[in-house]
Motif scaffolding. Structure first.
Motif, PDB file in Angstrom:
ATOM      1  N   VAL A 366       4.202   5.938   0.756  1.00 53.69           N
ATOM      2  CA  VAL A 366       3.186   5.418   1.669  1.00 53.69           C
ATOM      3  C   VAL A 366       3.547   4.003   2.124  1.00 53.69           C
ATOM      4  CG1 VAL A 366       0.788   4.604   1.811  1.00 53.69           C
ATOM      5  CG2 VAL A 366       1.292   6.855   0.831  1.00 53.69           C
ATOM      6  N   ILE A 367       3.958   3.157   1.184  1.00 54.82           N
ATOM      7  CA  ILE A 367       4.297   1.768   1.500  1.00 54.82           C
ATOM      8  C   ILE A 367       5.484   1.698   2.456  1.00 54.82           C
ATOM      9  CG2 ILE A 367       5.250  -0.362   0.516  1.00 54.82           C
ATOM     10  CD1 ILE A 367       3.481   0.129  -1.932  1.00 54.82           C
ATOM     11  N   VAL A 368       6.549   2.424   2.142  1.00 57.61           N
ATOM     12  CA  VAL A 368       7.732   2.366   3.012  1.00 57.61           C
ATOM     13  C   VAL A 368       7.463   3.062   4.348  1.00 57.61           C
ATOM     14  CG1 VAL A 368       9.312   2.215   1.049  1.00 57.61           C
ATOM     15  CG2 VAL A 368       8.818   4.450   2.046  1.00 57.61           C
ATOM     16  N   GLY A 369       6.550   4.039   4.340  1.00 58.61           N
ATOM     17  CA  GLY A 369       6.175   4.704   5.592  1.00 58.61           C
ATOM     18  C   GLY A 369       5.537   3.737   6.565  1.00 58.61           C
ATOM     19  N   MET A 370       4.675   2.854   6.056  1.00 59.81           N
ATOM     20  CA  MET A 370       4.032   1.856   6.912  1.00 59.81           C
ATOM     21  C   MET A 370       5.055   0.907   7.522  1.00 59.81           C
ATOM     22  SD  MET A 370       0.402   0.843   5.087  1.00 59.81           S
ATOM     23  CE  MET A 370       1.007   0.512   3.433  1.00 59.81           C
ATOM     24  N   ALA A 371       5.954   0.391   6.682  1.00 56.09           N
ATOM     25  CA  ALA A 371       6.964  -0.557   7.174  1.00 56.09           C
ATOM     26  C   ALA A 371       7.926   0.108   8.155  1.00 56.09           C
ATOM     27  CB  ALA A 371       7.732  -1.152   5.993  1.00 56.09           C
ATOM     28  N   GLY A 372       8.342   1.338   7.849  1.00 55.12           N
ATOM     29  CA  GLY A 372       9.289   2.040   8.704  1.00 55.12           C
ATOM     30  C   GLY A 372       8.708   2.364  10.068  1.00 55.12           C
ATOM     31  N   TYR A 373       7.461   2.809  10.093  1.00 57.62           N
ATOM     32  CA  TYR A 373       6.837   3.151  11.374  1.00 57.62           C
ATOM     33  C   TYR A 373       6.630   1.903  12.220  1.00 57.62           C
ATOM     34  CZ  TYR A 373       4.330   6.358  14.447  1.00 57.62           C
ATOM     35  OH  TYR A 373       3.971   7.143  15.511  1.00 57.62           O
ATOM     36  N   PHE A 374       6.262   0.796  11.565  1.00 57.69           N
ATOM     37  CA  PHE A 374       6.110  -0.478  12.258  1.00 57.69           C
ATOM     38  C   PHE A 374       7.439  -0.902  12.880  1.00 57.69           C
ATOM     39  CE2 PHE A 374       6.143  -5.083  12.519  1.00 57.69           C
ATOM     40  CZ  PHE A 374       4.894  -5.382  13.051  1.00 57.69           C
ATOM     41  N   ALA A 375       8.524  -0.775  12.100  1.00 54.42           N
ATOM     42  CA  ALA A 375       9.846  -1.159  12.596  1.00 54.42           C
ATOM     43  C   ALA A 375      10.282  -0.289  13.768  1.00 54.42           C
ATOM     44  CB  ALA A 375      10.877  -1.068  11.465  1.00 54.42           C
ATOM     45  N   ALA A 376       9.954   0.994  13.714  1.00 57.18           N
ATOM     46  CA  ALA A 376      10.359   1.914  14.780  1.00 57.18           C
ATOM     47  C   ALA A 376       9.618   1.635  16.082  1.00 57.18           C
ATOM     48  CB  ALA A 376      10.112   3.352  14.339  1.00 57.18           C
ATOM     49  N   VAL A 377       8.346   1.312  15.989  1.00 57.01           N
ATOM     50  CA  VAL A 377       7.517   1.138  17.187  1.00 57.01           C
ATOM     51  C   VAL A 377       7.614  -0.277  17.744  1.00 57.01           C
ATOM     52  CG1 VAL A 377       5.147   1.169  18.070  1.00 57.01           C
ATOM     53  CG2 VAL A 377       5.919   2.963  16.509  1.00 57.01           C
ATOM     54  N   VAL A 378       7.445  -1.280  16.874  1.00 53.19           N
ATOM     55  CA  VAL A 378       7.415  -2.680  17.317  1.00 53.19           C
ATOM     56  C   VAL A 378       8.816  -3.257  17.423  1.00 53.19           C
ATOM     57  CG1 VAL A 378       6.497  -4.984  16.788  1.00 53.19           C
ATOM     58  CG2 VAL A 378       5.128  -2.957  16.279  1.00 53.19           C
ATOM     59  N   ARG A 379       9.755  -2.714  16.637  1.00 52.84           N
ATOM     60  CA  ARG A 379      11.142  -3.158  16.579  1.00 52.84           C
ATOM     61  C   ARG A 379      11.235  -4.585  16.026  1.00 52.84           C
ATOM     62  NH1 ARG A 379      14.177  -0.111  19.923  1.00 52.84           N
ATOM     63  NH2 ARG A 379      12.275   1.093  20.192  1.00 52.84           N
ATOM     64  N   ALA A 380      10.410  -4.861  15.003  1.00 48.90           N
ATOM     65  CA  ALA A 380      10.441  -6.149  14.299  1.00 48.90           C
ATOM     66  C   ALA A 380      10.489  -5.857  12.799  1.00 48.90           C
ATOM     67  CB  ALA A 380       9.216  -6.987  14.661  1.00 48.90           C
ATOM     68  N   PRO A 381      11.652  -5.406  12.284  1.00 46.17           N
ATOM     69  CA  PRO A 381      11.726  -4.925  10.896  1.00 46.17           C
ATOM     70  C   PRO A 381      11.439  -5.979   9.837  1.00 46.17           C
ATOM     71  CG  PRO A 381      13.923  -5.099  11.872  1.00 46.17           C
ATOM     72  CD  PRO A 381      12.943  -5.304  12.984  1.00 46.17           C
ATOM     73  N   ILE A 382      11.880  -7.224  10.060  1.00 46.71           N
ATOM     74  CA  ILE A 382      11.660  -8.263   9.043  1.00 46.71           C
ATOM     75  C   ILE A 382      10.171  -8.559   8.917  1.00 46.71           C
ATOM     76  CG2 ILE A 382      12.192 -10.626   8.336  1.00 46.71           C
ATOM     77  CD1 ILE A 382      14.787 -10.390   9.940  1.00 46.71           C
ATOM     78  N   THR A 383       9.492  -8.674  10.067  1.00 40.82           N
ATOM     79  CA  THR A 383       8.037  -8.869  10.038  1.00 40.82           C
ATOM     80  C   THR A 383       7.358  -7.729   9.286  1.00 40.82           C
ATOM     81  OG1 THR A 383       8.051 -10.074  12.135  1.00 40.82           O
ATOM     82  CG2 THR A 383       5.963  -9.137  11.440  1.00 40.82           C
ATOM     83  N   GLY A 384       7.780  -6.486   9.575  1.00 44.22           N
ATOM     84  CA  GLY A 384       7.182  -5.322   8.920  1.00 44.22           C
ATOM     85  C   GLY A 384       7.377  -5.332   7.419  1.00 44.22           C
ATOM     86  N   ILE A 385       8.591  -5.665   6.969  1.00 45.11           N
ATOM     87  CA  ILE A 385       8.890  -5.682   5.537  1.00 45.11           C
ATOM     88  C   ILE A 385       8.025  -6.719   4.817  1.00 45.11           C
ATOM     89  CG2 ILE A 385      10.679  -6.254   3.835  1.00 45.11           C
ATOM     90  CD1 ILE A 385      12.717  -5.137   5.952  1.00 45.11           C
ATOM     91  N   ILE A 386       7.994  -7.944   5.356  1.00 43.91           N
ATOM     92  CA  ILE A 386       7.215  -9.023   4.735  1.00 43.91           C
ATOM     93  C   ILE A 386       5.724  -8.725   4.825  1.00 43.91           C
ATOM     94  CG2 ILE A 386       6.698 -11.480   4.786  1.00 43.91           C
ATOM     95  CD1 ILE A 386       9.531 -10.822   3.888  1.00 43.91           C
ATOM     96  N   LEU A 387       5.285  -8.193   5.978  1.00 43.83           N
ATOM     97  CA  LEU A 387       3.872  -7.894   6.189  1.00 43.83           C
ATOM     98  C   LEU A 387       3.355  -6.890   5.162  1.00 43.83           C
ATOM     99  CD1 LEU A 387       1.372  -8.239   8.051  1.00 43.83           C
ATOM    100  CD2 LEU A 387       2.228  -6.314   9.384  1.00 43.83           C
TER     101      LEU A 387
END
Length: 434
Positions: A366-387
């Motif tokens: 669930v946790i990695v799913g949130m970060a991965g989907y954020f990275a795919a859509v927004v294209r800001a992976p570092i923000t997603g990981i830290i967020l």
């Protein structure tokens, strides 16, 4: 000697400018923090009242008519606010980028009043939208207003609008580091020492104010077991590819639904359709109402059927598209995280069944799913990981978060999908030129 003297003087002025900019960033962060605290409390209160009336409406015919009247009133009020200030529609982040890029010149006080009011009504009314994008816009307008009132230079305005945007995200999510990284990765897309230091001063101040009111606990309280063994890490690569594909689908659907609402027969019903859906879903599928933050914890329990989660994803996804496509004020951050959490949970349940480890690692999926989907859509992976790390209060899954986010990012990039805020910005600029 004269040259040396001038050089020393210039260095001194640079340092002074940096420190004063940090102080101004902290002031903007404090003002933004106070505004977003009131924003969050207002949304929460309106939603609680709406839920009570909704509950009475299901049992009492009189309250049913009262609730219908309230939904009509909210729809008309939002429509009026959109006519008064069209730039409050949607998330708000593309509008900030357009203003900072010179394509727009927003009236800061007008945007604050209309966006605040419109979002409180839309989110409190049950639309499937988030408070985070609007918080970014509100914060950036606080920074712009501060510069106009104190007669700052144009360069300072850019810095303080960026700081206000980061502070807005921080106060909405209780995530100061992610707020500062967001300023660099999404708002500026380059590293600058002044931007980072000023943003940190702003986000820390905003986080202190928000935490003082809402507490220090993370947004999500998830029961996550031990980390998944390294021999199963290839599953995260597969999940990243899946999230990248679904991220592209998200962006394509967003564009299609916005085009649907441009049709003449849809324009008249633009703000009415989402609230008609609120009314229908309150009887048929009430769990889909609202931004859906509570669903993240629900899908982590491992007690939901895969078929049930698939149905939840489809209904929630379509409801969000109808809400956002209508132009109603509200963001995509929280809905994105909910979609990622559901997809991660579905993938985790299927993997657990196939490889015999059951639901023991469902929380990590669930946790990695949130970060991965954020990275795919927004294209800001570092923000997603830290967020996600800050929102869940754990740093123990950084390797998994990084792996899934990077794979999802590159999958979406290979499929040539634009980052969602660039896509929305292009639409705004195109409408202005048209």
């Amino acid at each position: 000697m004269y040259f040396v003297h001038k050089t020393i003087k210039a260095i001194g002025q640079f340092k002074t400018f940096k420190y004063t900019l940090m102080l101004k960033g902290a002031l903007v962060g404090a003002l933004t923090g106070i505004l977003i605290v009131f924003f969050r409390l207002s949304v929460q209160k309106i939603w609680e009242i709406n839920e009570q009336i909704m509950g009475y409406a299901h049992k009492n015919l009189l309250f049913l008519f009262v609730w219908i009247f309230i939904l009509i009133f909210i729809s008309l009020a939002i429509s009026f606010l959109l006519k008064l200030e069209p730039m409050i529609s949607g998330s708000g982040i593309p509008q900030v980028k357009a203003d900072m890029g010179g394509e727009l010149s927003l009236k800061w006080w007008k945007v604050i009043i209309c966006k605040f009011t419109g979002c409180v009504l839309a989110l409190g009314g049950g639309l499937s939208l988030g408070r985070e994008g609007p918080s970014v816009l509100l914060g950036s307008m606080v920074g712009k207003g501060f510069c106009h009132i104190t007669k700052r230079t144009k360069s300072e305005e850019g810095f303080l609008m960026t700081c206000g945007a980061g502070a807005g995200l921080t106060a909405a999510f209780n995530a100061p580091v992610a707020g500062a990284i967001f300023c660099l990765e999404e708002m500026n897309r380059n590293f600058s020492e002044k931007t980072l230091l000023t943003a940190m001063a702003s986000t820390i101040t905003a986080d202190f104010i928000a935490s003082y009111v809402f507490g220090l606990k993370p947004i999500f309280t998830l029961k996550v077991g031990g980390g998944i063994p390294l021999k199963y890490y290839w599953l995260f690569i597969a999940l990243g590819v899946l999230l990248g594909i679904f991220g592209v689908i998200f962006n394509k659907c967003l564009d299609k639904f916005q085009n649907i609402y441009k049709q003449p027969f849809m324009k008249r019903l633009k703000t009415s359709i989402p609230f008609i859906m609120v009314f229908v879903l309150s009887f048929l599928y009430p769990v889909a109402l609202g931004s859906g933050g509570h669903l993240v914890e629900d899908v982590t329990t491992g007690k939901l059927l895969i078929s049930g989660m698939c149905l939840l994803f489809i209904i929630k996804f379509l409801f969000f598209m109808f809400c956002f496509g209508s132009g109603a004020p509200g963001g995509i951050f929280m809905p994105l995280l909910v979609f990622g959490a559901i997809l991660g949970s579905i993938f985790g349940e299927i993997s657990g069944t196939c490889f015999g480890f059951g639901s023991i690692y469902i929380g990590e999926f669930v946790i990695v799913g949130m970060a991965g989907y954020f990275a795919a859509v927004v294209r800001a992976p570092i923000t997603g990981i830290i967020l996600i790390s800050e929102m869940t209060g754990t740093l123990s899954h950084l390797l998994a978060l990084s792996l899934v986010s990077l794979v999802a990012y590159f999958t979406a990039d290979i499929l040539k999908a634009k980052p969602v805020y660039d896509q929305l910005l292009d639409r705004i600029v195109g409408d202005l030129k048209g």
